[in-house]
Design an enzyme around this catalytic site. Sequence first.
Site, PDB file in Angstrom:
ATOM      1  N   ASP A  67      19.510   6.359  53.185  1.00 19.68           N
ATOM      2  CA  ASP A  67      20.810   8.090  53.607  1.00 19.68           C
ATOM      3  C   ASP A  67      20.524   7.395  54.797  1.00 19.68           C
ATOM      4  OD1 ASP A  67      18.499   9.033  53.748  1.00 19.68           O
ATOM      5  OD2 ASP A  67      19.037  11.147  52.309  1.00 19.68           O
ATOM      6  N   ARG A 122      24.914  21.009  49.010  1.00 21.09           N
ATOM      7  CA  ARG A 122      24.200  20.956  50.101  1.00 21.09           C
ATOM      8  C   ARG A 122      25.211  21.198  51.154  1.00 21.09           C
ATOM      9  NH1 ARG A 122      20.032  16.259  52.302  1.00 21.09           N
ATOM     10  NH2 ARG A 122      19.661  16.669  54.256  1.00 21.09           N
TER      11      ARG A 122
END
Length: 545
Positions: free
Chosen positions: A458, A176
């Site tokens: 996150d 990613r």
Amino acid sequence: MTEQLTALESSDTLVSSQELQINGSAVAGQEQVLTEGTLCLLKALCKQFAAEVPNLLANRQAKQKRIDSGELPDFLEETQALRQRDWLIRGIPQDLQDRRVEITGPVERKMVINALNANAKVFMADFEDSLAPSWQKIVQGQINLRDAVNGDISYIATETGKHYSLNDNPAVLICRVRGLHMLEQHVQFGGVAIPASLFDFCVYFYNNYRKLLSKGSGPYFYIPKLESHLEARWWAKVFAFVEERFCLQPGTIKCTCLIETLPAVFEMDEILYELRSNIVALNCGRWDYIFSYIKTLNNHSDRVLPDRQSVTMDKPFLSAYSRLLIKTCHKRGALAMGGMAAFIPSKDAEINQQVLDKVKQDKQLEARNGHDGTWVAHPGLADTAMAIFNEYIGEDHINQLHITRDVDAPIHARELLKPAKGECTEAGMRLNIRIALQYIESWINGNGCVPIYGLMEDAATAEISRTSIWQWIKHLQPLSSGAIVTKGLFQEMLVEELAHVKDEVGADRFTHGSFTQAAVLLEQITTSDELVDFLTEPGYQILVE
């Protein structure tokens, strides 16, 4: 090659418009990944594509201004014919057809090994929301992924001496990259910081594509934060350029796009079409999607979200988002991935059972809707998620592409924009402050994946926390207690919750940490008159100093 970089060190000299310059301090082992070939490709990518990124970001801002002025997001009239036509993506490689459980995490060495060894089909190695992108961590992360692809990654914990290494059948690796809005300030092209997404993509591709293809896999990527099909078109051009440059078959590079912004949910068909040669799936990035709902509709007082904890996937606007993504993907032959279970297993048996029950309920909803797989943030939840998707997928299938949802009524814009009901509470506001404080403190100290109150937080969840308060302030939202949310009320709570956090983490940890600095940044971005797009942008300035 006159521009060859023989030393990766700082330089204050002026550079030509065609020169690539590395300003980051030397990282041990960087010569393994920042090779002459890597930098040659990176230079070519920057020359060809970097200048387009500011225009794409300007398009975002122009669209946001229209929405701020009263326009609501909707499906595009000019692409209606495309949505109505029959067409399919190019296809899905064998090792990406079964993705019933994916585990995600940052690219730190031990985490990479543990994730690849977990009971999951795919590991999404994250350079974005779960990684604080210091130059050291970015370069070391690329080294870690290269070693993982080569099968010789290992790690010895200094505190225990425990040895970590790969099992025989690790999960499929997907990288990613960072979003288009992020810059890599340690690399400049023509004296300007380059798009971080190009750096991440280039370094991973160049160092790993041969080995991956020789193993029957390929260079696979997760693309985050897309807001339009024009951004997808940019990525399609990047992929095609690299495939042609390296004499690869068109469609060798494969990607999964996260549908984690409100504008993108109205362009899913178009995103799939633009990337049809390379794309294999879309993913419900639910936490960023909630953040984007707040950010995109920040000026609309009738669409203020309640406490974060009450905004669950059974809310109408989130349910519609999930079902539309599944229907759109399966119509085009693409997989439809579900969202994140951010819970962390507990050593307390009773609490752990509550965690597992919540995960089961969430994953059953996704599987029942027709998702082909889901995300977990902790290896301890992989078995639970796997059991649920095994049950729903059954022995005769490896995914749920056969579930078309054709019997569903059409999903209209009003359903995707429907306000969520729920209370705005003082307790919820205070919790948001504590979460944002602790996350920002960890992030500016280099840790982007932080366990807080039983959840693996996150950047996306911290974004929800701070933008929710910002929107409450903007619209003078009344709390269930009757208090009106103002800048003053927030500042009072911030002082009180900073003291609360000090009690929780202890005086020593607080004193040696950066909690006061985090509080200053949180106050700045939460009380600003204009909504700051991403907390990681001002945070990055602190991180790189």
